[in-house]
Design a protein around this motif. Structure first.
Motif, PDB file in Angstrom:
ATOM      1  N   MET A 115       3.267  -6.564   7.375  1.00  0.00           N
ATOM      2  CA  MET A 115       2.422  -5.726   6.556  1.00  0.00           C
ATOM      3  C   MET A 115       1.473  -6.628   5.764  1.00  0.00           C
ATOM      4  SD  MET A 115       3.566  -2.406   4.354  1.00  0.00           S
ATOM      5  CE  MET A 115       4.854  -3.141   3.444  1.00  0.00           C
ATOM      6  N   LYS A 116       0.185  -6.267   5.770  1.00  0.00           N
ATOM      7  CA  LYS A 116      -0.807  -7.065   5.058  1.00  0.00           C
ATOM      8  C   LYS A 116      -0.666  -6.878   3.555  1.00  0.00           C
ATOM      9  CE  LYS A 116      -4.359  -7.095   8.582  1.00  0.00           C
ATOM     10  NZ  LYS A 116      -5.753  -6.768   8.902  1.00  0.00           N
ATOM     11  N   SER A 117      -0.877  -7.948   2.837  1.00  0.00           N
ATOM     12  CA  SER A 117      -0.811  -7.852   1.385  1.00  0.00           C
ATOM     13  C   SER A 117      -2.196  -7.566   0.820  1.00  0.00           C
ATOM     14  CB  SER A 117      -0.266  -9.155   0.791  1.00  0.00           C
ATOM     15  OG  SER A 117      -1.147 -10.213   1.112  1.00  0.00           O
TER      16      SER A 117
END
Length: 85
Positions: A1-3
Motif C-alpha cells: 500500500m502506498k504511503s
C-alpha cells in the motif's frame, strides 16, 4: 500500500436518514458542521433523504415518498409533448 495517498481525516461519522429517523455509524472523510450525540459520544452527522432502511428495494415497500417533487416536475415538463399543436 502506498504511503501518503490516503486521507488523514478518516473517522467515524453518523449518517441519519431523514425519512424515518434511523441513524447508523460508519467511517468516512465527509466534511460536515453538524454533530449528534449518540450514547455519550459526539459524532459529525450527515443527513440523507433515503438510505437502505427506507429505500423501497430493501424494505419491500413499493411506494417511494417523493420529497423533492421530482415526479411532479417530470409530469409538468413532459405533459406538453403528448399534446398536438
Amino acid at each position: 500500500m502506498k504511503s501518503g495517498i490516503h486521507p488523514e481525516n478518516y473517522r467515524p461519522v453518523a449518517f441519519k436518514d431523514m425519512s424515518n429517523g434511523d441513524t447508523f455509524i460508519s467511517r468516512s472523510t465527509v466534511n460536515t458542521k453538524e454533530t449528534i450525540d449518540i450514547d455519550g459520544v459526539t459524532y459529525p452527522v450527515v443527513k440523507m433523504e433515503i438510505s437502505s432502511s427506507s429505500h423501497p428495494f430493501y424494505t419491500g415497500k413499493s411506494k417511494l415518498v417523493d420529497t423533492a417533487g421530482r415526479v411532479d416536475k417530470f409530469m409538468t415538463r413532459y405533459a406538453k409533448r403528448g399534446e398536438k399543436k
